[in-house]
Motif scaffolding. Structure first.
Motif, PDB file in Angstrom:
ATOM      1  N   ASP A 125      13.352  -1.101 -20.599  1.00  0.00           N
ATOM      2  CA  ASP A 125      12.223  -2.040 -20.537  1.00  0.00           C
ATOM      3  C   ASP A 125      10.886  -1.325 -20.636  1.00  0.00           C
ATOM      4  OD1 ASP A 125      14.044  -3.873 -18.040  1.00  0.00           O
ATOM      5  OD2 ASP A 125      13.890  -4.282 -20.193  1.00  0.00           O
ATOM      6  N   SER A 126      10.896   0.014 -20.728  1.00  0.00           N
ATOM      7  CA  SER A 126       9.650   0.803 -20.727  1.00  0.00           C
ATOM      8  C   SER A 126       8.768   0.374 -19.566  1.00  0.00           C
ATOM      9  CB  SER A 126       8.913   0.621 -22.058  1.00  0.00           C
ATOM     10  OG  SER A 126       9.699   1.099 -23.132  1.00  0.00           O
ATOM     11  N   TYR A 127       9.369   0.345 -18.396  1.00  0.00           N
ATOM     12  CA  TYR A 127       8.713  -0.242 -17.225  1.00  0.00           C
ATOM     13  C   TYR A 127       9.051   0.558 -15.978  1.00  0.00           C
ATOM     14  CZ  TYR A 127       8.498  -3.499 -13.251  1.00  0.00           C
ATOM     15  OH  TYR A 127       8.281  -4.079 -12.028  1.00  0.00           O
ATOM     16  N   GLY A 128       8.086   0.680 -15.121  1.00  0.00           N
ATOM     17  CA  GLY A 128       8.321   1.303 -13.834  1.00  0.00           C
ATOM     18  C   GLY A 128       7.396   0.728 -12.797  1.00  0.00           C
ATOM     19  N   TYR A 129       7.660   1.013 -11.547  1.00  0.00           N
ATOM     20  CA  TYR A 129       6.741   0.589 -10.503  1.00  0.00           C
ATOM     21  C   TYR A 129       6.752   1.577  -9.354  1.00  0.00           C
ATOM     22  CZ  TYR A 129      10.780  -1.513  -7.976  1.00  0.00           C
ATOM     23  OH  TYR A 129      11.963  -1.727  -7.317  1.00  0.00           O
ATOM     24  N   LEU A 130       5.662   1.544  -8.616  1.00  0.00           N
ATOM     25  CA  LEU A 130       5.519   2.321  -7.391  1.00  0.00           C
ATOM     26  C   LEU A 130       5.475   1.335  -6.239  1.00  0.00           C
ATOM     27  CD1 LEU A 130       4.929   5.127  -6.038  1.00  0.00           C
ATOM     28  CD2 LEU A 130       2.503   4.528  -6.229  1.00  0.00           C
ATOM     29  N   LEU A 131       6.292   1.554  -5.252  1.00  0.00           N
ATOM     30  CA  LEU A 131       6.354   0.667  -4.089  1.00  0.00           C
ATOM     31  C   LEU A 131       5.857   1.424  -2.869  1.00  0.00           C
ATOM     32  CD1 LEU A 131       7.541  -2.231  -3.457  1.00  0.00           C
ATOM     33  CD2 LEU A 131       9.499  -1.022  -2.491  1.00  0.00           C
ATOM     34  N   LEU A 132       4.855   0.887  -2.225  1.00  0.00           N
ATOM     35  CA  LEU A 132       4.315   1.510  -1.029  1.00  0.00           C
ATOM     36  C   LEU A 132       4.612   0.605   0.165  1.00  0.00           C
ATOM     37  CD1 LEU A 132       2.118   1.876  -3.545  1.00  0.00           C
ATOM     38  CD2 LEU A 132       0.992   3.293  -1.828  1.00  0.00           C
ATOM     39  N   GLN A 133       5.278   1.143   1.152  1.00  0.00           N
ATOM     40  CA  GLN A 133       5.653   0.364   2.330  1.00  0.00           C
ATOM     41  C   GLN A 133       4.822   0.793   3.535  1.00  0.00           C
ATOM     42  OE1 GLN A 133      10.088  -0.421   2.566  1.00  0.00           O
ATOM     43  NE2 GLN A 133      10.158   1.321   1.183  1.00  0.00           N
ATOM     44  N   GLU A 134       4.782  -0.107   4.515  1.00  0.00           N
ATOM     45  CA  GLU A 134       4.065   0.169   5.769  1.00  0.00           C
ATOM     46  C   GLU A 134       2.678   0.742   5.469  1.00  0.00           C
ATOM     47  OE1 GLU A 134       8.317   1.528   7.777  1.00  0.00           O
ATOM     48  OE2 GLU A 134       6.520   2.705   8.192  1.00  0.00           O
ATOM     49  N   LEU A 135       1.936  -0.017   4.697  1.00  0.00           N
ATOM     50  CA  LEU A 135       0.643   0.461   4.242  1.00  0.00           C
ATOM     51  C   LEU A 135      -0.265   0.906   5.384  1.00  0.00           C
ATOM     52  CD1 LEU A 135      -0.330  -2.003   1.376  1.00  0.00           C
ATOM     53  CD2 LEU A 135       0.141   0.449   1.188  1.00  0.00           C
ATOM     54  N   GLN A 136      -0.977   1.983   5.133  1.00  0.00           N
ATOM     55  CA  GLN A 136      -1.946   2.512   6.082  1.00  0.00           C
ATOM     56  C   GLN A 136      -3.311   2.554   5.399  1.00  0.00           C
ATOM     57  OE1 GLN A 136      -0.443   6.323   7.427  1.00  0.00           O
ATOM     58  NE2 GLN A 136       1.587   5.487   7.895  1.00  0.00           N
ATOM     59  N   MET A 137      -4.346   2.587   6.204  1.00  0.00           N
ATOM     60  CA  MET A 137      -5.701   2.609   5.650  1.00  0.00           C
ATOM     61  C   MET A 137      -5.893   3.805   4.727  1.00  0.00           C
ATOM     62  SD  MET A 137      -7.161  -0.080   6.801  1.00  0.00           S
ATOM     63  CE  MET A 137      -8.911   0.176   6.608  1.00  0.00           C
ATOM     64  N   LYS A 138      -5.275   4.909   5.066  1.00  0.00           N
ATOM     65  CA  LYS A 138      -5.443   6.119   4.261  1.00  0.00           C
ATOM     66  C   LYS A 138      -4.797   6.009   2.878  1.00  0.00           C
ATOM     67  CE  LYS A 138      -1.274   8.496   5.933  1.00  0.00           C
ATOM     68  NZ  LYS A 138      -0.742   9.719   6.579  1.00  0.00           N
ATOM     69  N   ASP A 139      -4.001   4.955   2.679  1.00  0.00           N
ATOM     70  CA  ASP A 139      -3.393   4.752   1.366  1.00  0.00           C
ATOM     71  C   ASP A 139      -4.385   4.168   0.358  1.00  0.00           C
ATOM     72  OD1 ASP A 139      -0.317   3.639   2.966  1.00  0.00           O
ATOM     73  OD2 ASP A 139      -0.928   5.665   2.336  1.00  0.00           O
ATOM     74  N   SER A 140      -5.542   3.770   0.825  1.00  0.00           N
ATOM     75  CA  SER A 140      -6.577   3.268  -0.088  1.00  0.00           C
ATOM     76  C   SER A 140      -6.975   4.406  -1.032  1.00  0.00           C
ATOM     77  CB  SER A 140      -7.802   2.794   0.695  1.00  0.00           C
ATOM     78  OG  SER A 140      -7.504   1.644   1.461  1.00  0.00           O
ATOM     79  N   ALA A 141      -6.703   4.212  -2.306  1.00  0.00           N
ATOM     80  CA  ALA A 141      -6.916   5.266  -3.299  1.00  0.00           C
ATOM     81  C   ALA A 141      -6.615   4.674  -4.669  1.00  0.00           C
ATOM     82  CB  ALA A 141      -6.003   6.465  -3.026  1.00  0.00           C
ATOM     83  N   SER A 142      -6.757   5.491  -5.679  1.00  0.00           N
ATOM     84  CA  SER A 142      -6.321   5.106  -7.020  1.00  0.00           C
ATOM     85  C   SER A 142      -4.943   5.683  -7.271  1.00  0.00           C
ATOM     86  CB  SER A 142      -7.297   5.625  -8.077  1.00  0.00           C
ATOM     87  OG  SER A 142      -8.539   4.964  -7.990  1.00  0.00           O
ATOM     88  N   TYR A 143      -4.106   4.884  -7.916  1.00  0.00           N
ATOM     89  CA  TYR A 143      -2.747   5.310  -8.229  1.00  0.00           C
ATOM     90  C   TYR A 143      -2.553   5.255  -9.736  1.00  0.00           C
ATOM     91  CZ  TYR A 143      -1.915   5.021  -3.277  1.00  0.00           C
ATOM     92  OH  TYR A 143      -1.990   5.225  -1.913  1.00  0.00           O
TER      93      TYR A 143
END
Lengths: 112, 120
Positions: A68-86
């Motif tokens: 499918d030429s497709y992928g994803y990133l899954l982030l769990q239990e988000l924390q404030m420090k996860d605020s960023a560019s991915y």
């Protein structure tokens, strides 16, 4: 040519789960990487998928479907420090073995 | 993990002058290094692949004579922005591969901390 598409922005609350999708179109493909970049900093490596399926590293997981030429990133239990560019990035054939082509990036805002 | 050091971390120069940015692999040898530039809130754009002992491979649209790359040793690559103009102001980032790790073609590239260039 090469092109990658990912959402420009995502907002989520602390403790939640967020998924950042990436579709790609490249001439040659070795794998899909994900990087995190805080403002003013250098990218840091999060994960790499060369084969189909899910890779889990702590709170972060990454998925790839080559058909499918497709992928994803899954982030769990988000924390404030996860605020960023991915950034999703395709590893493609290049001089010396491979080169890495980056997507436009998704800015993640984590709210309290 | 492997460490890549980039110097300087920031530089301000006058229009028309040249600026050299260094990228060093501190604890491994890197036959291949990559140079990127990034404008604010935008993606990393690959400029060129630097190969030790040979000419760099430039991406389409990147001026070879303006962005001179030298990879004279297995631990050092330099990017020189010649005759800099304000539009060259950007964040320049290098990355390198550690070929001592098994599966070299799949080895992750490690990034330097970046150089913020401002041309006035």
């Amino acid at each position: 040519g090469q092109s990658l598409e990912q959402p420009s922005e995502v907002t989520a609350v602390e403790g939640a789960i967020v998924q950042i999708n990436c579709t790609y179109q490249t001439s040659g493909f070795y794998g899909l990487s994900w990087y995190q970049q805080h403002d003013g900093g250098a990218p840091t490596f999060l994960s790499y998928n060369a084969l189909d399926g899910l890779e889990e590293t702590g709170r972060f997981s990454s998925f790839l479907s080559r058909s499918d030429s497709y992928g994803y990133l899954l982030l769990q239990e988000l924390q404030m420090k996860d605020s960023a560019s991915y950034f999703c990035a395709v590893r493609a054939p290049g001089t010396g073995g491979f080169k890495t082509i980056f997507g436009a990036g998704t800015r993640l805002f984590v709210k309290a | 993990g492997a460490v890549v050091s980039q110097h300087p971390s920031w530089v301000i120069c006058k229009s028309g002058t040249s600026v050299k940015i260094e990228c060093r692999s501190l604890d491994f040898q890197a036959t291949t290094m990559f140079w990127y530039r990034q404008f604010p809130k935008q993606s990393l754009m690959l400029m060129a692949t630097s190969n030790e002992g040979s000419k760099a491979t430039y991406e389409q649209g990147v001026e070879k004579d303006k962005f001179l790359i030298n990879h004279a040793s297995l631990t050092l690559s330099t990017l020189t922005v010649t005759s800099a103009h304000p539009e060259d102001s950007s964040f320049y980032i290098c990355s390198a591969r550690d070929l001592s790790v098994a599966g070299a073609t799949n080895t992750e590239a490690f990034f330097g901390q970046g150089t913020r260039l401002t041309v006035v």
